[in-house]
Scaffold this motif. Structure first.
Motif, PDB file in Angstrom:
ATOM      1  N   GLY A 135      14.942  -6.373  10.401  1.00  0.00           N
ATOM      2  CA  GLY A 135      15.937  -5.938  11.363  1.00  0.00           C
ATOM      3  C   GLY A 135      15.753  -6.050  12.898  1.00  0.00           C
ATOM      4  N   LEU A 136      16.544  -5.300  13.500  1.00  0.00           N
ATOM      5  CA  LEU A 136      16.528  -5.025  15.018  1.00  0.00           C
ATOM      6  C   LEU A 136      15.443  -4.387  15.396  1.00  0.00           C
ATOM      7  CD1 LEU A 136      17.887  -6.223  17.520  1.00  0.00           C
ATOM      8  CD2 LEU A 136      19.307  -4.058  17.404  1.00  0.00           C
ATOM      9  N   ILE A 137      15.035  -3.330  14.764  1.00  0.00           N
ATOM     10  CA  ILE A 137      13.854  -2.363  14.949  1.00  0.00           C
ATOM     11  C   ILE A 137      12.617  -3.323  15.078  1.00  0.00           C
ATOM     12  CG2 ILE A 137      12.707  -0.105  14.387  1.00  0.00           C
ATOM     13  CD1 ILE A 137      15.272   0.892  13.353  1.00  0.00           C
ATOM     14  N   THR A 138      12.518  -3.877  13.963  1.00  0.00           N
ATOM     15  CA  THR A 138      11.430  -4.751  13.849  1.00  0.00           C
ATOM     16  C   THR A 138      11.001  -5.801  14.817  1.00  0.00           C
ATOM     17  OG1 THR A 138      11.145  -4.332  11.252  1.00  0.00           O
ATOM     18  CG2 THR A 138       9.881  -6.344  12.179  1.00  0.00           C
ATOM     19  N   THR A 139      12.413  -6.274  15.195  1.00  0.00           N
ATOM     20  CA  THR A 139      12.338  -7.454  16.349  1.00  0.00           C
ATOM     21  C   THR A 139      12.025  -6.945  17.655  1.00  0.00           C
ATOM     22  OG1 THR A 139      14.280  -8.633  15.188  1.00  0.00           O
ATOM     23  CG2 THR A 139      13.811  -8.978  17.489  1.00  0.00           C
ATOM     24  N   ASN A 140      12.374  -5.623  17.879  1.00  0.00           N
ATOM     25  CA  ASN A 140      12.277  -4.768  18.971  1.00  0.00           C
ATOM     26  C   ASN A 140      10.589  -4.635  19.026  1.00  0.00           C
ATOM     27  OD1 ASN A 140      14.119  -3.240  21.118  1.00  0.00           O
ATOM     28  ND2 ASN A 140      15.130  -3.897  19.401  1.00  0.00           N
ATOM     29  N   SER A 141      10.154  -4.092  18.028  1.00  0.00           N
ATOM     30  CA  SER A 141       8.746  -3.913  17.787  1.00  0.00           C
ATOM     31  C   SER A 141       7.536  -5.155  18.322  1.00  0.00           C
ATOM     32  CB  SER A 141       8.210  -3.481  16.419  1.00  0.00           C
ATOM     33  OG  SER A 141       8.984  -2.187  16.086  1.00  0.00           O
ATOM     34  N   LEU A 142       8.229  -6.270  17.445  1.00  0.00           N
ATOM     35  CA  LEU A 142       7.502  -7.580  17.776  1.00  0.00           C
ATOM     36  C   LEU A 142       7.420  -7.891  19.294  1.00  0.00           C
ATOM     37  CD1 LEU A 142       8.309  -9.460  14.568  1.00  0.00           C
ATOM     38  CD2 LEU A 142       6.011  -8.296  14.930  1.00  0.00           C
ATOM     39  N   ASN A 143       8.865  -7.791  19.733  1.00  0.00           N
ATOM     40  CA  ASN A 143       9.004  -8.054  21.043  1.00  0.00           C
ATOM     41  C   ASN A 143       8.058  -7.050  22.116  1.00  0.00           C
ATOM     42  OD1 ASN A 143       9.924  -9.341  23.336  1.00  0.00           O
ATOM     43  ND2 ASN A 143      11.943  -8.350  23.478  1.00  0.00           N
ATOM     44  N   ALA A 144       7.689  -5.871  21.748  1.00  0.00           N
ATOM     45  CA  ALA A 144       6.970  -5.270  22.466  1.00  0.00           C
ATOM     46  C   ALA A 144       5.304  -5.417  22.227  1.00  0.00           C
ATOM     47  CB  ALA A 144       7.269  -3.712  22.196  1.00  0.00           C
ATOM     48  N   ALA A 145       5.067  -6.032  21.330  1.00  0.00           N
ATOM     49  CA  ALA A 145       3.610  -6.045  20.897  1.00  0.00           C
ATOM     50  C   ALA A 145       2.798  -7.218  21.500  1.00  0.00           C
ATOM     51  CB  ALA A 145       3.581  -6.215  19.542  1.00  0.00           C
ATOM     52  N   ASP A 146       1.722  -6.979  21.665  1.00  0.00           N
ATOM     53  CA  ASP A 146       0.816  -8.257  22.039  1.00  0.00           C
ATOM     54  C   ASP A 146       0.487  -9.096  20.617  1.00  0.00           C
ATOM     55  OD1 ASP A 146       0.547  -7.640  24.645  1.00  0.00           O
ATOM     56  OD2 ASP A 146      -0.703  -5.939  24.104  1.00  0.00           O
ATOM     57  N   THR A 147       0.268  -8.271  19.589  1.00  0.00           N
ATOM     58  CA  THR A 147      -0.268  -8.949  18.258  1.00  0.00           C
ATOM     59  C   THR A 147       0.557  -8.076  17.229  1.00  0.00           C
ATOM     60  OG1 THR A 147      -2.202  -7.444  18.034  1.00  0.00           O
ATOM     61  CG2 THR A 147      -2.576  -9.521  19.121  1.00  0.00           C
ATOM     62  N   ILE A 148       0.614  -8.821  15.927  1.00  0.00           N
ATOM     63  CA  ILE A 148       0.892  -8.257  14.718  1.00  0.00           C
ATOM     64  C   ILE A 148      -0.093  -8.216  13.696  1.00  0.00           C
ATOM     65  CG2 ILE A 148       1.992 -10.453  14.255  1.00  0.00           C
ATOM     66  CD1 ILE A 148       3.907  -9.309  12.232  1.00  0.00           C
ATOM     67  N   LEU A 149      -0.343  -7.132  13.148  1.00  0.00           N
ATOM     68  CA  LEU A 149      -1.374  -6.882  11.808  1.00  0.00           C
ATOM     69  C   LEU A 149      -0.459  -6.687  10.697  1.00  0.00           C
ATOM     70  CD1 LEU A 149      -4.254  -4.438  11.870  1.00  0.00           C
ATOM     71  CD2 LEU A 149      -2.768  -4.895   9.941  1.00  0.00           C
ATOM     72  N   ILE A 150      -0.888  -7.647   9.772  1.00  0.00           N
ATOM     73  CA  ILE A 150       0.022  -7.624   8.299  1.00  0.00           C
ATOM     74  C   ILE A 150      -0.851  -7.066   7.341  1.00  0.00           C
ATOM     75  CG2 ILE A 150       1.562  -9.208   7.001  1.00  0.00           C
ATOM     76  CD1 ILE A 150       1.663 -11.127   9.390  1.00  0.00           C
ATOM     77  N   PRO A 151      -0.403  -6.049   6.727  1.00  0.00           N
ATOM     78  CA  PRO A 151      -1.078  -5.574   5.516  1.00  0.00           C
ATOM     79  C   PRO A 151      -0.308  -6.176   4.326  1.00  0.00           C
ATOM     80  CG  PRO A 151      -0.040  -3.767   6.756  1.00  0.00           C
ATOM     81  CD  PRO A 151       0.510  -4.978   7.250  1.00  0.00           C
ATOM     82  N   ILE A 152      -1.231  -6.653   3.484  1.00  0.00           N
ATOM     83  CA  ILE A 152      -0.729  -7.341   2.034  1.00  0.00           C
ATOM     84  C   ILE A 152      -1.639  -6.836   0.919  1.00  0.00           C
ATOM     85  CG2 ILE A 152      -0.889  -9.612   0.952  1.00  0.00           C
ATOM     86  CD1 ILE A 152      -0.591 -11.046   3.505  1.00  0.00           C
ATOM     87  N   GLN A 153      -0.780  -6.200   0.189  1.00  0.00           N
ATOM     88  CA  GLN A 153      -1.223  -5.619  -1.197  1.00  0.00           C
ATOM     89  C   GLN A 153      -1.951  -6.800  -2.061  1.00  0.00           C
ATOM     90  OE1 GLN A 153       1.824  -6.405  -1.070  1.00  0.00           O
ATOM     91  NE2 GLN A 153       3.126  -5.957  -2.799  1.00  0.00           N
ATOM     92  N   CYS A 154      -3.018  -6.421  -2.867  1.00  0.00           N
ATOM     93  CA  CYS A 154      -3.733  -7.416  -3.756  1.00  0.00           C
ATOM     94  C   CYS A 154      -2.904  -7.213  -5.064  1.00  0.00           C
ATOM     95  CB  CYS A 154      -4.971  -6.987  -3.852  1.00  0.00           C
ATOM     96  SG  CYS A 154      -5.908  -7.465  -2.342  1.00  0.00           S
ATOM     97  N   GLU A 155      -1.661  -7.492  -5.166  1.00  0.00           N
ATOM     98  CA  GLU A 155      -0.800  -7.500  -6.215  1.00  0.00           C
ATOM     99  C   GLU A 155      -0.113  -8.933  -6.540  1.00  0.00           C
ATOM    100  OE1 GLU A 155       1.634  -3.984  -6.012  1.00  0.00           O
ATOM    101  OE2 GLU A 155      -0.205  -2.641  -6.154  1.00  0.00           O
ATOM    102  N   TYR A 156       0.598  -9.187  -7.756  1.00  0.00           N
ATOM    103  CA  TYR A 156       1.110 -10.514  -8.245  1.00  0.00           C
ATOM    104  C   TYR A 156       2.103 -11.255  -7.191  1.00  0.00           C
ATOM    105  CZ  TYR A 156       3.166 -13.882 -11.089  1.00  0.00           C
ATOM    106  OH  TYR A 156       3.616 -15.217 -11.548  1.00  0.00           O
ATOM    107  N   TYR A 157       2.952 -10.228  -6.627  1.00  0.00           N
ATOM    108  CA  TYR A 157       3.934 -10.668  -5.609  1.00  0.00           C
ATOM    109  C   TYR A 157       3.503 -10.670  -4.000  1.00  0.00           C
ATOM    110  CZ  TYR A 157       6.903 -10.926  -9.601  1.00  0.00           C
ATOM    111  OH  TYR A 157       7.469 -11.205 -10.710  1.00  0.00           O
ATOM    112  N   ALA A 158       2.376 -10.383  -3.752  1.00  0.00           N
ATOM    113  CA  ALA A 158       1.702 -10.456  -2.426  1.00  0.00           C
ATOM    114  C   ALA A 158       2.454 -11.421  -1.627  1.00  0.00           C
ATOM    115  CB  ALA A 158       0.135 -10.526  -2.481  1.00  0.00           C
ATOM    116  N   LEU A 159       2.696 -12.697  -1.610  1.00  0.00           N
ATOM    117  CA  LEU A 159       2.872 -13.483  -0.687  1.00  0.00           C
ATOM    118  C   LEU A 159       4.589 -13.636  -0.770  1.00  0.00           C
ATOM    119  CD1 LEU A 159       0.218 -16.278  -0.918  1.00  0.00           C
ATOM    120  CD2 LEU A 159       0.549 -14.333   0.489  1.00  0.00           C
ATOM    121  N   GLU A 160       5.118 -12.927  -1.665  1.00  0.00           N
ATOM    122  CA  GLU A 160       6.540 -13.112  -1.603  1.00  0.00           C
ATOM    123  C   GLU A 160       7.242 -12.494  -0.232  1.00  0.00           C
ATOM    124  OE1 GLU A 160       9.114 -10.343  -4.095  1.00  0.00           O
ATOM    125  OE2 GLU A 160       9.573 -12.106  -5.296  1.00  0.00           O
ATOM    126  N   GLY A 161       7.916 -13.299   0.397  1.00  0.00           N
ATOM    127  CA  GLY A 161       8.591 -12.812   1.544  1.00  0.00           C
ATOM    128  C   GLY A 161       7.760 -13.160   2.639  1.00  0.00           C
TER     129      GLY A 161
END
Length: 254
Positions: A131-157
């Motif tokens: 949503g808008l809060i995440t969009t605001n955060s990405l707009n303010a950031a230089d980079t994005i760090l994405i944590p992904i869990q080692c589970e079955y649906y890891a890449l979902e979404g």
């Protein structure tokens, strides 16, 4: 000038807050000046560093709606070189309140830009949504760090997340880059874990951190005591993993 890193994934339970809190704390212990920005209305990063948001007179909500400067809302934590811009439950309503506001995607960018000179790193713990809060955060950031869990649906979404990143980069923040992908809840004994690792590396070639975050009891316990894991048990597997991640991040910056 401080580097602003948004820790984001719209899936819940992937280790996003755990990563924001513990990476920020380790870098602080290494001598970096760090600001942890809790943009998630749940406020788990705030409680994770031992601060009760009910006792904070000012918070990120007043900053985002323009009532206060970030410098006024930032508070010190008891941990070395680590400051906090605390969460607010009102941020859940901010999505609606800001819907008709001009430049609504830039409400966090300006305030963080005003204080970034004071820090080596600013981490934004994003809510588990796009949503808008995440969009605001990405707009303010230089980079994005994405944590992904080692589970079955890891890449979902993840395609949705990357579409959002591309949209923010195209429309608002053309400097936004991918810091890296962090594998969490890692258990090397499981075949599924190895399969997920291989899939993630295919999806994000050359962007997966070498360090992996294991499933660890101490990592789960530490938030209940309001402490990053390195202060709760600095010899634990989780503490060692985030120390290695911090070194990898610093090496990448050099």
């Amino acid at each position: 000038m401080g580097k602003i890193i948004a820790v984001a994934n719209q899936k819940g339970g992937v280790g996003k807050t755990t990563t924001a809190v513990n990476l920020a704390a380790v870098l602080g212990s290494m001598g970096c000046k760090v600001l942890l920005t809790d943009a998630d209305p749940q406020g788990n990063s705030t409680s994770g560093v031992g601060i009760d948001r009910r006792n904070c007179p000012l918070n990120i909500y007043q900053v985002v709606i323009g009532e206060e400067k970030a410098s006024a809302a930032i508070c010190k934590t008891e941990f070395k070189n680590l400051s906090l811009l605390p969460a607010s439950i009102d941020m859940a309503a901010a999505e609606i309140e800001l819907a008709s506001v001009e430049h609504r995607e830039e409400r966090l960018k300006g305030p963080l830009a005003e204080v970034r000179e004071e820090y080596d790193y600013i981490f934004i713990d994003c809510p588990p949504s796009l949503g808008l809060i995440t969009t605001n955060s990405l707009n303010a950031a230089d980079t994005i760090l994405i944590p992904i869990q080692c589970e079955y649906y890891a890449l979902e979404g993840l395609s949705q997340l990357m579409n959002t990143v591309r949209r923010v980069k195209r429309q608002y923040n053309n400097m936004l880059e991918l810091e890296g992908v962090l594998l969490t809840m890692y258990d090397g004994r499981l075949n599924l874990t190895q399969q997920v690792v291989e899939e993630v590396k295919k999806y994000f070639p050359r962007k997966v951190f070498r360090t992996v975050i294991p499933r660890a009891v101490r990592l789960s316990e530490a938030p209940g005591f309001g402490q990053p894991v390195m202060y709760y048990d600095k010899y634990s597997k989780g503490a060692k993993a985030y120390e290695e991640l911090a070194k990898e991040l610093l090496k990448g910056k050099a």
